[in-house]
Structure formats: C-alpha cells, structure tokens
Scaffold this active site. Structure first.
Site, PDB file in Angstrom:
ATOM      1  N   ARG A  43     -40.106  51.854  11.824  1.00 55.11           N
ATOM      2  CA  ARG A  43     -41.500  51.485  11.631  1.00 55.11           C
ATOM      3  C   ARG A  43     -42.275  51.735  12.901  1.00 55.11           C
ATOM      4  O   ARG A  43     -41.692  51.959  13.966  1.00 55.11           O
ATOM      5  CB  ARG A  43     -41.626  50.038  11.166  1.00 55.11           C
ATOM      6  N   LEU A  44     -43.564  51.679  12.760  1.00 56.74           N
ATOM      7  CA  LEU A  44     -44.480  51.830  13.872  1.00 56.74           C
ATOM      8  C   LEU A  44     -45.592  50.820  13.618  1.00 56.74           C
ATOM      9  O   LEU A  44     -46.187  50.809  12.538  1.00 56.74           O
ATOM     10  CB  LEU A  44     -45.024  53.263  13.906  1.00 56.74           C
ATOM     11  N   ASP A  45     -45.836  49.947  14.568  1.00 55.28           N
ATOM     12  CA  ASP A  45     -46.811  48.874  14.373  1.00 55.28           C
ATOM     13  C   ASP A  45     -48.180  49.407  13.980  1.00 55.28           C
ATOM     14  O   ASP A  45     -48.545  50.532  14.312  1.00 55.28           O
ATOM     15  CB  ASP A  45     -46.945  48.037  15.652  1.00 55.28           C
ATOM     16  N   ARG A  46     -48.921  48.577  13.291  1.00 55.55           N
ATOM     17  CA  ARG A  46     -50.253  48.945  12.805  1.00 55.55           C
ATOM     18  C   ARG A  46     -51.162  49.394  13.946  1.00 55.55           C
ATOM     19  O   ARG A  46     -51.944  50.329  13.801  1.00 55.55           O
ATOM     20  CB  ARG A  46     -50.854  47.751  12.078  1.00 55.55           C
ATOM     21  N   SER A  48     -50.265  50.867  16.658  1.00 55.55           N
ATOM     22  CA  SER A  48     -49.678  52.006  17.356  1.00 55.55           C
ATOM     23  C   SER A  48     -49.917  53.263  16.528  1.00 55.55           C
ATOM     24  O   SER A  48     -50.159  53.192  15.332  1.00 55.55           O
ATOM     25  CB  SER A  48     -48.179  51.798  17.568  1.00 55.55           C
TER      26      SER A  48
END
Length: 184
Positions: A43-46, A48
C-alpha cells in the site's frame, strides 16, 4: 500469465478500490484502473504519491509486499530542515521507532527532482528551508519513511515512491498506469 500493473498513484488517492469508510468523496483506485481482479501489492498512504504495483497473482503479490523478501523500495522525500550528516547516518544505521528499530536505510541528499506539481502544493515557509533525500528501505511498516525522517528531526513534507525492486515510475504521469510482463 499473471497481470502486473505499474500505477503512479496521485496524492490524496486511497490504495484500494473501494473506500471502506464509505466516504464517496475520497478518490480510490477504481477511478483510475478498470482492470478486473487485480489488487495492490502493498500500500501507499493517501498522502503519499508514486509507484503502486497491482497484480492478479497472490504469490507475486506476497513476493512484492512481504518484508521477508527485502525488496528495495526507493522514495524521493522532501523534508523540512537541512539534513546534517549525523541525521543521515542515523537513518543508515536504523532508527528507533515505537515499534522497534528499523533496518538500515540507504540515504543521500539530492537536488530537487523534476517531478510533477502536487495538488494541493506543499506548504512553503520562507523561514524554514527544505531539502530532498533519496531513501531506500527494505521493509514496509506503517508510515515508516515519515516516522524515520521525523525521528531524526527532518519532518516529511512530500513523499514519492519512485521504485520497487526494478520497477520504476519512469514515464508515468500521476494517475497513469501500464501493464508490464510479470517476473517468472
């Protein structure tokens, strides 16, 4: 043959196809990718941006996202303040966080990269300098890069994942994706 998609996730987009909180105002992957049965590998944070890999192969998904495989992830990180060598050395040795010490990172200060403008733009403060780092880690704890830079006195202002293993963002604008051959 497994599907593998490289996606340049824009800022403020969730790394999932539906918003589990039911907030229809928040952007999700479904607004950009219309390929059935693919799921994010990690995942990739919102808040980022950058490379997100998606696949329809569970084994490949695990190989990409599981820290046991130590796949390097490289980030371009805009930090507040001026990096001193002592702070960079702490990142290279591993930083103590609340959930334990991190694995050593590869880190170097770089010139500002030629990236797309972020919407909304990163705040600018005349009295506080900012600099860019290229930081590579081989694990993936929650908000790890942001927590690491904060721990050494360099809060993250902008975070762009540039590569995972040999896959990079090269040639992908925000919101664009392309399929690539999956590894054997």
């Amino acid at each position: 043959m497994a599907k593998l998609i490289l996606f340049n996730k824009p800022y403020n987009v969730l790394s999932q196809f539906t918003d589990s909180a039911g907030d229809t105002a928040r952007a999700t992957l479904s607004e950009f990718i219309d390929v059935p049965a693919v799921y994010p590998a990690g995942r990739l944070d919102r808040d980022s941006e950058g490379l997100l890999l998606l696949t329809d192969d569970g084994r490949l998904q695990a190989r990409i996202s599981d820290p046991r495989f130590k796949l390097p992830k490289t980030y371009l990180v805009q930090v507040e303040g001026t990096p001193q060598e002592a702070a960079l050395e702490r990142l290279r040795r591993g930083v103590q966080l609340k959930d334990g010490i991190t694995r050593p990172a590869e880190v170097e200060q770089i010139d500002p990269p030629a990236l797309w403008p972020r919407d909304p733009p990163v705040r600018f403060r005349k009295s506080v300098p900012d600099h860019w780092l290229r930081l590579t880690i081989r694990e993936g704890r929650n908000r790890q890069v942001r927590r690491m830079t904060a721990a050494v006195g360099l809060p993250t202002l902008r975070l762009v994942r540039w590569s995972i293993g040999d896959w990079t963002l090269e040639g992908l604008a925000p919101g664009e994706w392309r399929g690539v051959p999956s590894p054997r």
